[in-house]
Design an enzyme around this catalytic site. Structure first.
Site, PDB file in Angstrom:
ATOM      1  N   ASP A 209     -21.778  64.362 -61.223  1.00  0.00           N
ATOM      2  CA  ASP A 209     -21.462  64.061 -59.820  1.00  0.00           C
ATOM      3  C   ASP A 209     -20.217  63.185 -59.778  1.00  0.00           C
ATOM      4  O   ASP A 209     -19.989  62.385 -60.678  1.00  0.00           O
ATOM      5  CB  ASP A 209     -22.642  63.302 -59.187  1.00  0.00           C
ATOM      6  CG  ASP A 209     -22.722  63.497 -57.690  1.00  0.00           C
ATOM      7  OD1 ASP A 209     -23.677  64.128 -57.218  1.00  0.00           O
ATOM      8  OD2 ASP A 209     -21.812  63.011 -56.973  1.00  0.00           O
TER       9      ASP A 209
ATOM     10  N   THR B  74     -20.358  61.836 -51.909  1.00  0.00           N
ATOM     11  CA  THR B  74     -21.414  61.601 -50.918  1.00  0.00           C
ATOM     12  C   THR B  74     -22.760  61.316 -51.584  1.00  0.00           C
ATOM     13  O   THR B  74     -23.747  61.087 -50.904  1.00  0.00           O
ATOM     14  CB  THR B  74     -21.576  62.819 -49.976  1.00  0.00           C
ATOM     15  OG1 THR B  74     -21.678  64.003 -50.783  1.00  0.00           O
ATOM     16  CG2 THR B  74     -20.398  62.949 -49.034  1.00  0.00           C
TER      17      THR B  74
ATOM     18  N   TYR C  69     -15.382  74.245 -45.080  1.00  0.00           N
ATOM     19  CA  TYR C  69     -16.724  74.346 -45.674  1.00  0.00           C
ATOM     20  C   TYR C  69     -17.200  75.797 -45.662  1.00  0.00           C
ATOM     21  O   TYR C  69     -17.597  76.341 -46.694  1.00  0.00           O
ATOM     22  CB  TYR C  69     -17.682  73.458 -44.875  1.00  0.00           C
ATOM     23  CG  TYR C  69     -19.098  73.413 -45.404  1.00  0.00           C
ATOM     24  CD1 TYR C  69     -19.423  72.591 -46.479  1.00  0.00           C
ATOM     25  CD2 TYR C  69     -20.120  74.155 -44.809  1.00  0.00           C
ATOM     26  CE1 TYR C  69     -20.734  72.524 -46.958  1.00  0.00           C
ATOM     27  CE2 TYR C  69     -21.420  74.092 -45.284  1.00  0.00           C
ATOM     28  CZ  TYR C  69     -21.727  73.274 -46.351  1.00  0.00           C
ATOM     29  OH  TYR C  69     -23.027  73.204 -46.818  1.00  0.00           O
TER      30      TYR C  69
ATOM     31  N   ARG D 228     -25.615  63.782 -40.442  1.00  0.00           N
ATOM     32  CA  ARG D 228     -26.310  64.955 -39.926  1.00  0.00           C
ATOM     33  C   ARG D 228     -27.391  64.519 -38.943  1.00  0.00           C
ATOM     34  O   ARG D 228     -27.770  63.355 -38.889  1.00  0.00           O
ATOM     35  CB  ARG D 228     -26.874  65.792 -41.082  1.00  0.00           C
ATOM     36  CG  ARG D 228     -25.791  66.633 -41.723  1.00  0.00           C
ATOM     37  CD  ARG D 228     -26.255  67.376 -42.952  1.00  0.00           C
ATOM     38  NE  ARG D 228     -26.356  66.503 -44.113  1.00  0.00           N
ATOM     39  CZ  ARG D 228     -26.651  66.913 -45.345  1.00  0.00           C
ATOM     40  NH1 ARG D 228     -26.901  68.187 -45.567  1.00  0.00           N
ATOM     41  NH2 ARG D 228     -26.708  66.064 -46.353  1.00  0.00           N
TER      42      ARG D 228
HETATM   43  P1  NAD Z   1     -24.977  65.741 -50.472  1.00  0.00           P
HETATM   44  O1  NAD Z   1     -23.665  65.433 -49.852  1.00  0.00           O
HETATM   45  O2  NAD Z   1     -26.037  64.702 -50.433  1.00  0.00           O
HETATM   46  O3  NAD Z   1     -24.797  66.189 -51.991  1.00  0.00           O
HETATM   47  C1  NAD Z   1     -23.635  66.758 -52.526  1.00  0.00           C
HETATM   48  C2  NAD Z   1     -23.343  66.091 -53.858  1.00  0.00           C
HETATM   49  O4  NAD Z   1     -22.190  66.692 -54.452  1.00  0.00           O
HETATM   50  C3  NAD Z   1     -23.039  64.592 -53.726  1.00  0.00           C
HETATM   51  O5  NAD Z   1     -23.762  63.865 -54.674  1.00  0.00           O
HETATM   52  C4  NAD Z   1     -21.531  64.533 -53.971  1.00  0.00           C
HETATM   53  O6  NAD Z   1     -21.116  63.281 -54.474  1.00  0.00           O
HETATM   54  C5  NAD Z   1     -21.345  65.671 -54.948  1.00  0.00           C
HETATM   55  N1  NAD Z   1     -19.968  66.195 -54.993  1.00  0.00           N
HETATM   56  C6  NAD Z   1     -19.172  66.521 -53.947  1.00  0.00           C
HETATM   57  N2  NAD Z   1     -17.994  66.987 -54.381  1.00  0.00           N
HETATM   58  C7  NAD Z   1     -18.047  66.967 -55.741  1.00  0.00           C
HETATM   59  C8  NAD Z   1     -17.123  67.309 -56.772  1.00  0.00           C
HETATM   60  N3  NAD Z   1     -15.900  67.778 -56.496  1.00  0.00           N
HETATM   61  N4  NAD Z   1     -17.507  67.143 -58.066  1.00  0.00           N
HETATM   62  C9  NAD Z   1     -18.740  66.656 -58.377  1.00  0.00           C
HETATM   63  N5  NAD Z   1     -19.652  66.299 -57.444  1.00  0.00           N
HETATM   64  C10 NAD Z   1     -19.298  66.467 -56.133  1.00  0.00           C
HETATM   65  O7  NAD Z   1     -25.489  67.079 -49.771  1.00  0.00           O
HETATM   66  P2  NAD Z   1     -26.848  67.884 -49.943  1.00  0.00           P
HETATM   67  O8  NAD Z   1     -27.457  68.000 -48.620  1.00  0.00           O
HETATM   68  O9  NAD Z   1     -27.642  67.340 -51.072  1.00  0.00           O
HETATM   69  O10 NAD Z   1     -26.273  69.319 -50.317  1.00  0.00           O
HETATM   70  C11 NAD Z   1     -26.283  69.816 -51.652  1.00  0.00           C
HETATM   71  C12 NAD Z   1     -25.709  71.228 -51.657  1.00  0.00           C
HETATM   72  O11 NAD Z   1     -26.498  72.086 -50.831  1.00  0.00           O
HETATM   73  C13 NAD Z   1     -24.276  71.319 -51.136  1.00  0.00           C
HETATM   74  O12 NAD Z   1     -23.559  72.260 -51.892  1.00  0.00           O
HETATM   75  C14 NAD Z   1     -24.475  71.817 -49.726  1.00  0.00           C
HETATM   76  O13 NAD Z   1     -23.343  72.513 -49.265  1.00  0.00           O
HETATM   77  C15 NAD Z   1     -25.676  72.714 -49.872  1.00  0.00           C
HETATM   78  N6  NAD Z   1     -26.396  72.870 -48.597  1.00  0.00           N
HETATM   79  C16 NAD Z   1     -27.112  71.843 -48.066  1.00  0.00           C
HETATM   80  C17 NAD Z   1     -27.752  72.010 -46.852  1.00  0.00           C
HETATM   81  C18 NAD Z   1     -28.578  70.921 -46.219  1.00  0.00           C
HETATM   82  O14 NAD Z   1     -29.056  71.091 -45.117  1.00  0.00           O
HETATM   83  N7  NAD Z   1     -28.807  69.791 -46.862  1.00  0.00           N
HETATM   84  C19 NAD Z   1     -27.659  73.227 -46.165  1.00  0.00           C
HETATM   85  C20 NAD Z   1     -26.898  74.237 -46.733  1.00  0.00           C
HETATM   86  C21 NAD Z   1     -26.277  74.065 -47.958  1.00  0.00           C
HETATM   87  N1  UDP Z   2     -25.882  66.664 -33.615  1.00  0.00           N
HETATM   88  C1  UDP Z   2     -26.164  65.830 -32.543  1.00  0.00           C
HETATM   89  N2  UDP Z   2     -26.104  64.489 -32.738  1.00  0.00           N
HETATM   90  C2  UDP Z   2     -25.799  63.923 -33.934  1.00  0.00           C
HETATM   91  C3  UDP Z   2     -25.531  64.770 -35.036  1.00  0.00           C
HETATM   92  C4  UDP Z   2     -25.571  66.143 -34.831  1.00  0.00           C
HETATM   93  O1  UDP Z   2     -26.450  66.307 -31.429  1.00  0.00           O
HETATM   94  O2  UDP Z   2     -25.779  62.670 -34.014  1.00  0.00           O
HETATM   95  C5  UDP Z   2     -25.965  68.118 -33.405  1.00  0.00           C
HETATM   96  C6  UDP Z   2     -24.772  68.910 -33.911  1.00  0.00           C
HETATM   97  O3  UDP Z   2     -23.773  68.986 -32.922  1.00  0.00           O
HETATM   98  C7  UDP Z   2     -25.399  70.250 -34.215  1.00  0.00           C
HETATM   99  C8  UDP Z   2     -26.825  69.906 -34.663  1.00  0.00           C
HETATM  100  O4  UDP Z   2     -27.077  68.587 -34.164  1.00  0.00           O
HETATM  101  O5  UDP Z   2     -25.482  71.039 -33.048  1.00  0.00           O
HETATM  102  C9  UDP Z   2     -26.984  69.907 -36.184  1.00  0.00           C
HETATM  103  O6  UDP Z   2     -25.950  69.129 -36.742  1.00  0.00           O
HETATM  104  P1  UDP Z   2     -25.839  68.781 -38.275  1.00  0.00           P
HETATM  105  O7  UDP Z   2     -24.525  68.096 -38.479  1.00  0.00           O
HETATM  106  O8  UDP Z   2     -27.067  68.097 -38.737  1.00  0.00           O
HETATM  107  O9  UDP Z   2     -25.843  70.196 -39.009  1.00  0.00           O
HETATM  108  P2  UDP Z   2     -25.042  71.570 -38.785  1.00  0.00           P
HETATM  109  O10 UDP Z   2     -24.281  71.526 -37.501  1.00  0.00           O
HETATM  110  O11 UDP Z   2     -24.147  71.661 -39.965  1.00  0.00           O
HETATM  111  O12 UDP Z   2     -26.113  72.563 -38.743  1.00  0.00           O
END
Ligand code: NAD
Ligand code: UDP
Ligand code: UDP
Length: 312
Positions: A32, A36, A144, A185
């Site tokens: 990592d 984030t 993204y 989020r």
């Molecule tokens: P998060 O931000 O908590 O975790 C991402 C991790 O990746 C962090 O620890 C960050 O430091 C690390 N990172 C970022 N850029 C990096 C790099 N260049 N090299 C090495 N490490 C790096 O987010 P999360 O919610 O745990 O998401 C994890 C994965 O799942 C991500 O790829 C995200 O896009 C995907 N994902 C998450 C969700 C969700 O709802 N949580 C939904 C869809 C996809």
């Molecule tokens: N959102 C909101 N208030 C907040 C954060 C997010 O109303 O403080 C809304 C945002 O505009 C979106 C939904 O909640 O419509 C989910 O947002 P999030 O960033 O969690 O995820 P994503 O949009 O990537 O699904």
């Protein structure tokens, strides 16, 4: 015992995955760059004899000998992935190339954490895997969305051209303990605001919908996906198919925290998807999996975590 690399292992999802795979008796290498993620998320694993932490940015090559790779590295919250859009694209594209190169050299199986964002602001509802999406190529979310789309293309082409064993998980909104207080989020924002009795910030009119999956369900699903037969690559949607509006979510969190918070409406960010709900029939069939944590139950556990974190 397998040796497993988890890129992005110090993040929200990654830290739960490290813990779960270690508990099952595997050797885990977590890498990592802490953009984030946080050491705090994995501090309790640092003394484990089969856990190793490497501070590394996956846009640079990485050499290790492993059996499986989970590529979770990428900021996931809009405020964080938009902070440095070019870096986000590099992480998804160059980072995936490096992880795929590693998989190709070692023969490791590799899973990509893709996203429901590949569907953009969907005009098909609910979203099945064969829907190609509606992404604004030039909008603020495209670093993204297009990064994740290109990563899927890279995974599929390494599979076709180089026989790399791949799995693509399209993850829908997931929440739970270890989200950062400043993650940005919606679930963490609303819970932190409600606990502090501060105004709940709804973007837009709050009628937009999402479908929220509890972290434990996702961890079960991605491990089950990794274990499917080699011929199954996905993509496969992983999420909870209960759809809820953002205003309903706000009301539920206010009720569960017994909060005095009011609601304040702020502008809806550009290209914010208006509705989202996974079609999870493929996951049900291929993984013999379905989410078992309902939203209230998952929120209660998450609220407990944030109360402890905020020392209330
Ligand atoms: P998060 O931000 O908590 O975790 C991402 C991790 O990746 C962090 O620890 C960050 O430091 C690390 N990172 C970022 N850029 C990096 C790099 N260049 N090299 C090495 N490490 C790096 O987010 P999360 O919610 O745990 O998401 C994890 C994965 O799942 C991500 O790829 C995200 O896009 C995907 N994902 C998450 C969700 C969700 O709802 N949580 C939904 C869809 C996809
Ligand atoms: N959102 C909101 N208030 C907040 C954060 C997010 O109303 O403080 C809304 C945002 O505009 C979106 C939904 O909640 O419509 C989910 O947002 P999030 O960033 O969690 O995820 P994503 O949009 O990537 O699904
Ligand atoms: N790579 C890596 N670790 C490895 C093997 C490769 O980080 O163990 C990186 C390497 O930097 C390379 C990328 O993965 O640029 C893609 O590898 P591939 O074999 O596909 O391509 P090439 O080596 O021809 O660029």
């Amino acid at each position: 015992m397998k040796r497993i690399l988890i890129a992005g292992g110090a993040g929200f999802i990654g830290s739960h995955l490290c813990e779960s795979l270690l508990n099952e008796g595997n050797e885990v290498i977590c890498t990592d760059n802490f953009f984030t993620g946080a050491k705090e998320n994995i501090a309790h694993l640092l003394g484990h004899p089969y856990f190793e932490l490497i501070r590394h940015d996956i846009t640079m090559p990485l050499y290790a000998e492993v059996d499986e790779i989970y590529n979770l590295a990428c900021p996931a919250s809009p405020i964080h992935y938009q902070h440095n859009a070019i870096k986000t694209i590099k992480t998804s594209v160059m980072g995936s190339i490096n992880m795929l190169g590693l998989a190709k050299r070692t023969g490791a199986k590799i899973l990509q954490a893709s996203s429901s964002e590949v569907y953009g602001n969907p005009d098909v509802h609910p979203q099945p895997e064969n829907y190609h999406g509606n992404v604004n190529i030039l909008g603020p979310r495209s670093c993204y969305d297009e990064g994740k789309r290109c990563a899927e293309t890279l995974f599929m082409n390494y599979h076709i051209q180089n026989n790399v064993k791949i799995k693509i998980a399209r993850i829908f909104n997931t929440y739970g303990p270890r989200m950062m207080i400043n993650d940005g989020r919606v679930v963490s924002n609303f819970i932190v605001q409600a606990i502090r009795n501060r105004e709940i910030t709804i973007y837009g009119d709050g009628k937009q919908t999402r479908s929220f999956q509890y972290i434990d369900d996702l961890i079960d699903a991605i491990k089950a996906l990794m274990d499917t037969e080699d011929s199954f690559t996905g993509p496969v949607n992983l999420g909870n198919d209960r759809e809820i509006s953002i205003i309903e979510l706000a009301e539920m969190i206010i009720r569960l925290t017994d909060s005095k918070s009011g609601i304040v409406y702020q502008p809806l960010p550009q290209d914010d998807p208006l509705q989202r709900k996974p079609d999870i029939s493929l996951a049900r069939e291929k993984l013999k999996w379905e989410p078992t944590n309902d939203l209230e139950k998952g929120l209660i556990k998450t609220i407990e975590y944030f109360k402890e974190k905020l020392k209330i």
